[in-house]
Design a protein around this motif. Structure first.
Motif, mmCIF file in Angstrom:
data_model
loop_
_atom_site.group_PDB
_atom_site.id
_atom_site.type_symbol
_atom_site.label_atom_id
_atom_site.label_comp_id
_atom_site.label_asym_id
_atom_site.label_seq_id
_atom_site.Cartn_x
_atom_site.Cartn_y
_atom_site.Cartn_z
ATOM 1 N N TYR A 3 1.022 -1.039 -0.011
ATOM 2 C CA TYR A 3 -0.011 0.104 -0.085
ATOM 3 C C TYR A 3 0.771 1.313 -0.018
ATOM 4 C CZ TYR A 3 -4.241 -2.508 0.689
ATOM 5 O OH TYR A 3 -5.445 -3.300 0.856
ATOM 6 N N GLN A 45 -5.778 3.727 1.391
ATOM 7 C CA GLN A 45 -6.749 2.755 1.967
ATOM 8 C C GLN A 45 -7.702 2.636 1.218
ATOM 9 O OE1 GLN A 45 -7.767 3.288 5.982
ATOM 10 N NE2 GLN A 45 -6.707 5.102 5.921
ATOM 11 N N ILE A 58 -8.724 0.913 -1.287
ATOM 12 C CA ILE A 58 -8.239 0.510 -2.795
ATOM 13 C C ILE A 58 -9.248 -0.341 -3.245
ATOM 14 C CG2 ILE A 58 -6.794 -0.522 -4.356
ATOM 15 C CD1 ILE A 58 -4.488 0.171 -2.190
#
Length: 127
Positions: free
Chosen positions: A38, A118, A120
């Protein structure tokens, strides 16, 4: 994500830019990936893209493979949200980020904070 250092970032212009509110805003940023891939970003609170993200966390980074030389090279577009990391995680993010980047002069000013992507979505476009 681990093979490149920069991303083209698109955010939504916030209300503070009333003439361009709602338009996409593009910028080139550097980032580092956390251990699971990430992205972690180091943003100044003075930057337009940071102010846009604080108003609306939706954004799209486009990441190109290192050594990009044309449209035939691999790139990926990712949709998701980005949020500032809590104060107790800023040092951890700094270590992740510094493992990939040398500190620039502007980062020594202390106006940079770490943000983490975040949420995603499954809409990831790889070319």
């Amino acid at each position: 994500m681990e093979q490149t250092r920069f991303a083209h970032l698109s955010t939504v212009m916030s209300r503070m830019h009333h003439h361009r509110e709602g338009y996409p805003f593009g910028s080139l940023v550097d980032f580092a990936a956390d251990p699971i891939g990430y992205p972690i970003f180091s943003f100044s609170r003075l930057a337009i893209h940071t102010r846009n993200l604080l108003a609306d966390p939706r954004f799209t980074p486009v990441v190109q493979i290192l050594g990009w030389s044309g449209l035939s090279n691999a790139c990926v577009t990712i949709f998701g949200d980005v949020y500032p990391l809590p104060k107790d995680q800023q040092e951890w993010a700094h270590k992740q980020y510094m493992s990939k980047h040398q500190p620039g002069p502007s980062q020594r000013w202390g106006s940079f904070f770490y943000f983490w992507m975040q949420n995603i979505s499954s809409d990831i476009y790889f070319i």
